[in-house]
Structure formats: C-alpha cells, structure tokens
Scaffold this active site. Sequence first.
Site, PDB file in Angstrom:
ATOM      1  CE  LYS A 121      -6.991  -1.436  -2.587  1.00 11.84           C
ATOM      2  NZ  LYS A 121      -6.082  -0.293  -2.737  1.00 11.84           N
ATOM      3  NE  ARG A 144      -1.282  -3.476  -0.014  1.00 14.77           N
ATOM      4  CZ  ARG A 144      -2.349  -2.986   0.605  1.00 14.77           C
ATOM      5  NH1 ARG A 144      -3.293  -3.792   1.029  1.00 14.77           N
ATOM      6  NH2 ARG A 144      -2.485  -1.692   0.758  1.00 14.77           N
ATOM      7  NE  ARG A 153      -7.546   6.902   3.205  1.00 14.25           N
ATOM      8  CZ  ARG A 153      -7.322   5.733   2.584  1.00 14.25           C
ATOM      9  NH1 ARG A 153      -8.224   5.255   1.739  1.00 14.25           N
ATOM     10  NH2 ARG A 153      -6.210   5.071   2.767  1.00 14.25           N
ATOM     11  NE  ARG A 189      -5.223   3.755   6.531  1.00 14.62           N
ATOM     12  CZ  ARG A 189      -5.281   2.984   5.453  1.00 14.62           C
ATOM     13  NH1 ARG A 189      -6.462   2.694   4.915  1.00 14.62           N
ATOM     14  NH2 ARG A 189      -4.181   2.524   4.917  1.00 14.62           N
ATOM     15  NE  ARG A 238      -0.485   3.504   2.495  1.00  7.77           N
ATOM     16  CZ  ARG A 238      -1.439   4.409   2.782  1.00  7.77           C
ATOM     17  NH1 ARG A 238      -1.114   5.532   3.416  1.00  7.77           N
ATOM     18  NH2 ARG A 238      -2.677   4.189   2.438  1.00  7.77           N
TER      19      ARG A 238
HETATM   20  P1  AMP Z   1      -4.755  -0.749   3.218  1.00 12.96           P
HETATM   21  O1  AMP Z   1      -5.788  -0.448   4.246  1.00 12.96           O
HETATM   22  O2  AMP Z   1      -5.211  -1.816   2.249  1.00 12.96           O
HETATM   23  O3  AMP Z   1      -4.223   0.458   2.518  1.00 12.96           O
HETATM   24  O4  AMP Z   1      -3.518  -1.416   3.991  1.00 12.96           O
HETATM   25  C1  AMP Z   1      -2.784  -0.686   4.953  1.00 12.96           C
HETATM   26  C2  AMP Z   1      -1.508  -1.403   5.293  1.00 12.96           C
HETATM   27  O5  AMP Z   1      -1.784  -2.711   5.800  1.00 12.96           O
HETATM   28  C3  AMP Z   1      -0.555  -1.628   4.141  1.00 12.96           C
HETATM   29  O6  AMP Z   1       0.245  -0.501   3.857  1.00 12.96           O
HETATM   30  C4  AMP Z   1       0.256  -2.792   4.674  1.00 12.96           C
HETATM   31  O7  AMP Z   1       1.205  -2.378   5.636  1.00 12.96           O
HETATM   32  C5  AMP Z   1      -0.774  -3.620   5.403  1.00 12.96           C
HETATM   33  N1  AMP Z   1      -1.408  -4.602   4.481  1.00 12.96           N
HETATM   34  C6  AMP Z   1      -2.710  -4.654   4.080  1.00 12.96           C
HETATM   35  N2  AMP Z   1      -2.941  -5.667   3.228  1.00 12.96           N
HETATM   36  C7  AMP Z   1      -1.750  -6.272   3.054  1.00 12.96           C
HETATM   37  C8  AMP Z   1      -1.301  -7.357   2.277  1.00 12.96           C
HETATM   38  N3  AMP Z   1      -2.151  -8.038   1.475  1.00 12.96           N
HETATM   39  N4  AMP Z   1      -0.001  -7.729   2.355  1.00 12.96           N
HETATM   40  C9  AMP Z   1       0.849  -7.071   3.142  1.00 12.96           C
HETATM   41  N5  AMP Z   1       0.517  -6.012   3.872  1.00 12.96           N
HETATM   42  C10 AMP Z   1      -0.766  -5.592   3.859  1.00 12.96           C
END
Ligand code: AMP
Length: 372
Positions: A196, A271, A310, A316, A328
């Site tokens: 994404k 989400r 990654r 990360r 996740r």
């Molecule tokens: P991402 O970079 O989108 O994979 O997000 C990494 C982490 O950020 C996720 O595993 C969540 O802990 C938190 N996070 C990101 N977006 C959301 C969301 N919309 N709702 C809740 N937690 C989020």
Amino acid sequence: MSIIKLHDKYFKSYISSKQIDEAIQKLVDQTTEDLKDVDTPLFIGILNGSFMFVADFIRKYNSDCEVSFVKLASYEGTNSTGKIKQLVGVNENLEGRTVVILEDIIDTGNTLQEIYQIFEDKKVKQLKIATLFFKPDVFKKALPIDYIGIPIPDKFIVGYGLDYDGIGRNLEEIYQLTTEPKMKNIVLFGPPGAGKGTQAEMLRDKYQLKHISTGEVFRFNIKNETELGKLAKSYMDDGNLVPDEVTINMLKEEVDKNSDANGFIFDGFPRTESQAKALDQFLEEKGERINGMVALEVSEDLLVERLLERGKTSGRSDDQDESKIRNRFVEYNTKTAILKDYYQAQNKYFGANGVGSIPEITERLSQIFDKL
Ligand code: AMP
C-alpha cells in the site's frame, strides 16, 4: 450513510430508517387514540410519494381500517410546480365516513388545498390529514394538518417513496440535496505488506492527491516522542491496533490540515468498521465522500515472507518478528478484512491483483483510479 448521485445531483443521508420508523409509530399511536370510537376509518394515500409511508403505517395500525389511494400532483425536478396534473379518484362511497389522508410530505400546501377542495362535496363525516414530513417554513395555507411526523427545513429531500425526477423512491432512508463533492478520496486497502505504502506514493504523484498513512503518522510521533507517540507505541510494538478514538482523531486532524487538497489516498485507514463509519460521517459533513476502496489482493504466506524481508531494511520493529507479523494478520483478519463488505455494500470495492512488479501494479491500480 453516504453521498449518492441521482441524475445530475448529489444527495447526503439525512433522516435514518429508525427515525422514520419512530415518527410513523407516533402517528399511528395518535390516530389510533383519536379514532378509537370510529367504525372502520378509511386511510387514503396520496400517490406516488406516499406508498412506502402508507404501507408502513398500515402495518403498524392494529384496528380495522380500509386503505385506498388517490393520485394528485407530483414533483417535477427540485421545485414544486404547484400544478395538479391528474386525479385518479376514490371509488368508495365516502358519505358519513371518517377519512384520514396520508401524505408523504406537505410543503407549500398546494396539494393539500386540492385535497380539501375535492373532499368538500363528498359529505364525509370527518376529514383528517396526516403527513410524514412537513416544511413549516414554506407552508403558506391556513389549512389544518392534524398529524405531523417530522418537521423539516426547506431542503429538497428524496428517498422513502419520494423521488427526484422519477428516481430515488426505493431508498430506505431520506437524503437531502448537497453540493457536488470536489475531492477524489480513495481508501487504499490490503493486508500488511501488500504494498500500500509504495503504491500510494506512485498514485499520489500521478493523481495529485495527498497521501495519509496512519502508520507513518504514528511512527513519526513515536520518533519525536510526542504524547500521541507514547500512547501508540505499546500497541504498535505488539502488532495490535491503536484504539479507534485515538486513530480517528489523528486522522481528522491530518485531513483538516490539508483542506485544500484535491483529495486523499488513505493508506492504513480505516482499519475497523467504526473507523470507516467515522470517516464517512466526517467526509459527509464536508460534502465529500469516499469514491472507492481499492484493494491490493495478495496471499498471506507471500506477505509474511515479504514483511520479514522488509524488516531487514525498514527498521520497523513490527516487521522483524514473525509472531508480531502473524498478530498483525490476526488483527487484519478479525477487524479489518470485513471492511471489504462495508464498501462492497456501497458498490465501492475494487480489487486488484497485488502480485507483480511495482509499475505493473501501479498500472492496474491506475485503471481503477481513472474510473473513480
Ligand atoms: P502500517 O504502517 O499501516 O502497517 O501500521 C503500523 C501499525 O500502526 C499498525 O500495526 C497499528 O498498530 C498502527 N495503526 C496504523 N493505522 C491504524 C489504524 N487505522 N487503526 C489502528 N491502528 C493503526
């Protein structure tokens, strides 16, 4: 809840099915009480708009009654023409009967006046008027209305039997006219590791949109040790979702910071279903909407591999440990994946194969973006 388009105009949700139902129940209770000594009242619906109201009203009315319909004026476009075009009359003998007119909406009162005139010489015992919606600001007649469901301001409404130029009668709720949305707002969707972020950057440049990645915003806050960062960190470290309230408020702030954008690519948001609802409502208040959810479809096994790969370079912590990655996916499968249904129900879900080279996938997504 959303913005819809009928012919050339946009409408936003206004009165819910629940509110309509409650208003009808109130009308039924009032009429039942008032007519308790009447032997078989005759309810007459004014076509076309009242058919849904009459059906729901009669379903709730538990005493003996008769039902009939007449056809009088109708709307053409968004303004009442004020002209009665035709009358398909009542065939019943009305002499000595108690008649209750069921109208979907009374605004100027022109139709109501016609009704009173038509019934003048019918020798009915009593004539009562019940309307589901009423516009007090534009009602110009000195005619009695006995029962009013929901008074509304002078806005053009559609749905629940009411039409805009022939269509919209089948909508379950009431919508009101709104301005044309100016933004292109897209939810870029897919499980962790689907690509994404990478694709959002490509598409952001190509379509001149603002990219909001909630994950990125959280990581930025963690790095800068802000209050928000401290709050989000423990959840993120374990691969859990940050609580909705925190995430939603943060997202709203990010959108409001960029109010002059052509539109947004939402990446990692919504989400959960409550995030999706909050987003719909938030955009709707601005006269905007989500144009579509564009999803990258990739199988889970491939993704775990990609994420571990990654993790070697992304820095990360949530990419480096297989159990956190798996968690996740648990979060994704239990809370997020259902959003496909949420957007599909609005005809806004568009899936794309997320396996291939970056430019190939950008091309696939662009074909969808072009249509939204
Ligand atoms: P991402 O970079 O989108 O994979 O997000 C990494 C982490 O950020 C996720 O595993 C969540 O802990 C938190 N996070 C990101 N977006 C959301 C969301 N919309 N709702 C809740 N937690 C989020």
